[in-house]
Design an enzyme around this catalytic site. Structure first.
Site, short mmCIF file in Angstrom:
data_model
loop_
_atom_site.label_atom_id
_atom_site.label_comp_id
_atom_site.label_asym_id
_atom_site.label_seq_id
_atom_site.Cartn_x
_atom_site.Cartn_y
_atom_site.Cartn_z
CG HIS A 363 -2.15 -0.79 1.06
ND1 HIS A 363 -3.33 -0.31 0.53
CD2 HIS A 363 -2.38 -2.09 1.34
CE1 HIS A 363 -4.23 -1.28 0.51
NE2 HIS A 363 -3.68 -2.37 0.99
CE LYS A 554 -6.95 13.99 -0.42
NZ LYS A 554 -6.93 12.70 -1.10
NE ARG A 555 -5.52 10.04 9.62
CZ ARG A 555 -5.37 9.18 10.62
NH1 ARG A 555 -6.24 8.21 10.81
NH2 ARG A 555 -4.38 9.32 11.48
CE LYS A 560 -3.69 10.81 2.71
NZ LYS A 560 -4.35 10.17 1.56
CB THR A 662 -10.29 4.94 -2.43
OG1 THR A 662 -10.07 5.27 -1.05
CG2 THR A 662 -9.51 3.70 -2.79
CE LYS A 666 -14.17 6.50 -0.56
NZ LYS A 666 -13.62 6.93 0.75
C1 LIG Z 1 -12.34 7.11 1.10
C2 LIG Z 1 -11.96 7.48 2.48
C3 LIG Z 1 -10.62 7.71 2.78
C4 LIG Z 1 -9.52 7.67 1.75
O1 LIG Z 1 -9.39 8.94 1.17
P1 LIG Z 1 -8.11 9.33 0.27
O2 LIG Z 1 -8.47 10.66 -0.29
O3 LIG Z 1 -8.01 8.29 -0.78
O4 LIG Z 1 -6.95 9.36 1.17
C5 LIG Z 1 -10.30 8.04 4.08
N1 LIG Z 1 -11.24 8.15 5.03
C6 LIG Z 1 -12.55 7.95 4.77
C7 LIG Z 1 -13.54 8.11 5.85
C8 LIG Z 1 -12.95 7.60 3.48
O5 LIG Z 1 -14.25 7.40 3.24
#
Ligand SMILES: *Cc1c(COP(=O)(O)O)cnc(C)c1O
Length: 818
Positions: A363, A554-555, A560, A662, A666
């Site tokens: 990952h 995101k985190r 990032k 991911t 979305k």
């Molecule tokens: C999809 C999702 C992530 C991943 O987000 P990234 O932008 O890909 O880092 C993290 N936390 C939650 C709650 C999510 O639904």
């Protein structure tokens, strides 16, 4: 299969009776006093009776199958709320909504009562949850194995702009209605102790591990309901129980306190999820969690196999174990140990089984996230496993010698044991050597795994390293979270897209259709209004829904680059105040992110954004052109509220650092346009939607490398770009912190004095240009609508159903099990 398994044989009166009965008999509440929370608990309990039966039926059905079963091992499953999704997948949503309406209850209110089980940190855990949904929906025989943490990821709030963490009690006082305890599946797990040699009754010299302490693993099953197909798979979560409260030997020796110590430590094994994302800390308790998880899961897999009277040598044919990152890699020596010590297989027989059973998903390339454990710690905690790791390594070194005779450098680079003053075990190396397949999670990432991380392993084991691009489930991330969008898609195409997302490409035909553009934008606007209402209610901030909703959720992580986003906001602020000619379409910047509690600069970035937000949002001179809001406690249910309302999706990591992402998928599916770097799955999103429908900017992987090789100096950008200089200076003076000038200086320091490790300044100007293009583009609403529609139409590749098909075809080699 059962009378409850599908919406078609739902009996409304019976459901209403059961609901009232559970309320009264199990929750001890009379109907007229029942709160919405009581109804939520009662509803969850009634529905989970249905899914429990489906789960047992599916289990029996799977046992009878002669196909390979998938065991998905992950320390994290970020499942989010289950009630709404399970209703959709059971095909009962409308029926239950109606049944509740007759009782004067609103399903949507009831669903809001569920606390998200936050048993994961971010993308990795959410991926595991999407994969379970896709496995169930495609009727693939699978079990998800994880941990039953008492406390999930911490709850985040802000105090005067700073992150405050509090414990997440997801099960609340009355328990979580969807889980079922499975006492008959209890496993015993050892720790510490020593290894004994002995002669068995045939005089053969054998080894056995005599643990110093044993604990119990209790199984809890959560139902993973397939999409209207009568299949329910178990997500099996292990909880640690310590039986005997004392180490009696030490107690008898008079060491009263010391005797309790190991038990105290062990009793905390499943207490709390470690809150680090892409960062390993090397804590003993974390290794205990990992081993506990693996011992219970491998024990359960073997139990199932043997209970059906099957031979051990058929294990690889009938079971496969997918390792979600290196967190469960200790499962490898555990299976070796069980096969050799408990089942008397030879090393070669055991090794042959293991190398055909495990597959590993990588990952990350970030060095701080690549797990290593001190050899001393493993030898102390798991002495037999350490011996086995040495033996595996010995075989590896022989193979390396054959391939590169006399090359000591290759040996030390590939060795599972990292030499040095404190020898370390490299878990990724152990995983690569043992697994029959190793995959990265996006095309670019997998190329980098081959090229930069494991080039020698790629040579040693041709074709082992491969790619499976991540995906997200369209059931949760379109159908459930965006019902309005789902309706207009279904109106045009029927509802086949929910099961087979490639059908959504049919929308392409309507991208130029003015009427559909209007419908699409009306849905977007309504979703923005819904978010705005929620923000108004919970945070007292008014958002203009005509503005561009620009979302980075995101985190919080330096790679990032939320601080790049922040710098751009500062530049807009600065220019709006100082350049009379400068104008923009109104923009709302929405952030949501948790920072690991020990990650100081990440927390400082949160604080900086909050302080900037406060100033900007209250500056009357801006005429509402700019709003910045940082929503606390990012979690799945908040993502489900924000994503349908997004116009712009920020995916701005330093190229080469984000394995896949991911969130980007979305957001694109819900009609947000990506502004992003050529990183992770952004590369593939661009391929799918085309250059006209995405805003790509910034250094590419090779340019990042070249710049760093030349010696990167962020001051060059600071000194030569007055715009950037002004922004960084605002962080260092009193613009946003009048009472404490210089309070945000750590963010500026990170980018200047500390060398800007993620090249924020190098990408700043290209990022601002791309944002300018976004602004221009949004002014043509019809053309924007077309781009947004095409994002929804052309991102079906990123369905987790497709990811799971890739795993099934290319890694697990399953015949389709429809
Ligand atoms: C999809 C999702 C992530 C991943 O987000 P990234 O932008 O890909 O880092 C993290 N936390 C939650 C709650 C999510 O639904």
């Amino acid at each position: 299969m059962t009378m409850y398994s599908h919406g078609s044989n739902f009996d409304k009166e019976q459901f209403q009776r059961e609901l009232r009965q559970v309320l009264k008999s199990q929750l001890a509440v009379i109907e007229k006093n029942a709160t919405t929370k009581d109804w939520y608990l009662a509803l969850g309990r009634v529905l989970s009776q249905y899914t429990s039966m489906n789960l047992l039926d599916t289990e029996a059905f799977i046992d009878g199958e002669k196909t390979r079963k998938i065991n998905y091992l992950s320390l994290e499953f970020l499942i989010g709320r289950l009630t709404g999704n399970n209703l959709i997948n059971l095909g009962l949503y409308e029926k239950i909504e109606e049944a509740l309406q007759e009782m004067d209850l609103a399903l949507s209110d009831i669903l809001e009562e569920e606390r998200d089980p936050a048993l994961g940190n971010g993308g990795l855990g959410r991926l595991a949850a999407c994969f379970m949904d896709s496995l169930a929906s495609q009727a693939l025989p699978a079990v998800g194995y994880g941990l039953h943490y008492e406390y999930g990821l911490f709850k985040q709030s802000f105090a005067a702009g700073r992150q405050v963490e509090s414990p997440d009690t997801w099960r609340e006082a009355l328990g979580y209605p969807w889980e079922r305890r499975r006492p008959e599946l209890t496993q015993t797990v050892g720790f510490w102790g020593h290894v004994e040699q002995y002669s068995d009754d045939r005089g053969k010299l054998r080894k056995r591990w005599v643990p110093g302490l044993k604990v119990e693993g209790i199984a809890w099953d959560l139902p993973v309901v397939g999409y209207q197909n009568e299949i329910t798979l178990p997500l099996r979560l292990w909880e640690c129980h310590t039986g005997d409260p004392f180490d009696l030997a030490r107690f008898n020796e008079g060491d009263f306190v010391g005797a309790q110590y190991p038990v105290l430590e062990a009793s905390n094994i499943t207490k709390v999820l470690y809150p680090n994302d892409n960062h390993e800390q090397g804590k003993t308790l974390r290794l205990m969690q990992q081993y506990f998880h693996c011992a219970c899961s491998v024990g359960d897999i073997l139990r199932r196999h043997l209970a059906l009277g099957r031979e051990l040598k058929t294990l690889p044919k009938l079971e496969t174990i997918q390792l979600n990152d290196t967190h469960p890699v200790i499962a490898i020596p555990e299976l070796m140990r069980l096969l050799i010590d408990d089942h008397d297989l030879s090393w070669d027989e055991a090794w042959d089984i293991c190398t055909r059973t495990f597959a590993y998903t990588n990952h990350t390339l970030l060095p701080e996230a690549l797990e290593t454990w001190s050899e001393g710690l493993i030898a102390h905690l798991l002495p037999r496993h350490m011996e086995i790791i040495f033996d595996i390594n010995h075989e590896l070194m022989v193979k390396v010698q054959q391939q590169w005779p006399g090359d000591i450098g290759k040996m030390s680079k590939l060795s599972i044991i990292q030499e040095g003053d404190h020898r370390q075990v490299r878990m990724a190396n152990l995983a690569v050597v043992t697994s029959y397949a190793v995959n990265g999670v996006a095309a670019l990432h997998s190329d980098l795994v081959k090229r930069d991380l494991f080039p020698e392993f790629d040579k040693l084991y041709p074709r082992k390293l491969t790619n499976v691009t991540n995906g997200v489930t369209p059931r949760r991330w379109i159908k459930a979270c965006n019902p309005a969008l789902s309706s207009i898609i279904t109106e045009k195409l029927g509802d086949g897209w929910i099961r087979e997302l490639s059908e959504i490409e049919g929308l392409k035909a309507f991208a130029d259709d003015k009427e559909f553009q209007q419908a699409f934008m009306t849905v977007k606007k309504a979703n923005k209004q819904k978010l705005a209402d929620w923000v108004e209610e919970h945070h007292g901030i008014t958002l203009n829904t005509d503005a561009i909703f620009d979302v980075q959720i995101k985190r919080l992580h330096e790679y990032k680059r939320q601080h790049l986003n922040l710098l751009h906001i500062l530049s807009l602020y600065h220019r709006l105040l100082n350049e009379p000619e400068f104008d923009i379409h109104p923009r709302v910047f929405i952030f949501a992110a948790k920072a690991a509690p020990g990650y100081a600069i990440a927390k400082d970035i949160i604080y900086a954004i909050n302080r900037v937000a406060e100033t900007v949002n209250n500056d009357q001179r801006l005429n509402d052109k700019l709003k910045v809001i940082f929503l606390p406690d990012y979690r799945v249910s908040l993502a489900e509220l924000i994503i349908p309302a997004a116009d712009i999706s920020e995916q701005i990591s330093t190229a080469g650092k984000e394995a896949s992402g991911t969130g980007n998928m979305k957001l694109a599916m819900n009609g947000a346009l990506t502004i992003g770097t050529m990183d992770g799955a952004n590369v593939e999103i661009r391929e799918e939607v085309g250059d006209d429908n995405i805003f790509i900017f910034g250094l590419k992987v090779d340019e990042v490398k070249a710049l760093q090789a030349r010696g990167y100096d962020s001051f060059i950008y600071y000194d030569s770009d007055p715009q950037l200089k002004a922004c960084l200076n605002m962080l260092q003076d009193d613009t946003f912190t009048p009472e404490r000038p210089g309070e945000l200086i750590s963010v500026a320091r990170n980018l200047l004095d500390y060398g800007d490790p993620y090249l924020v300044l190098a990408d700043f100007s290209a990022y601002c240009d791309a944002q300018c293009a976004v602004d221009k583009s949004y002014r043509d609403q019809s053309s924007w609508a077309k781009k947004a529609i095409l994002n929804t139409a052309l991102t079906s590749k990123f369905s987790s159903d497709r990811s799971i098909q890739d795993y099934a075809n290319n890694i697990w080699r399953l015949s389709s099990v429809r």
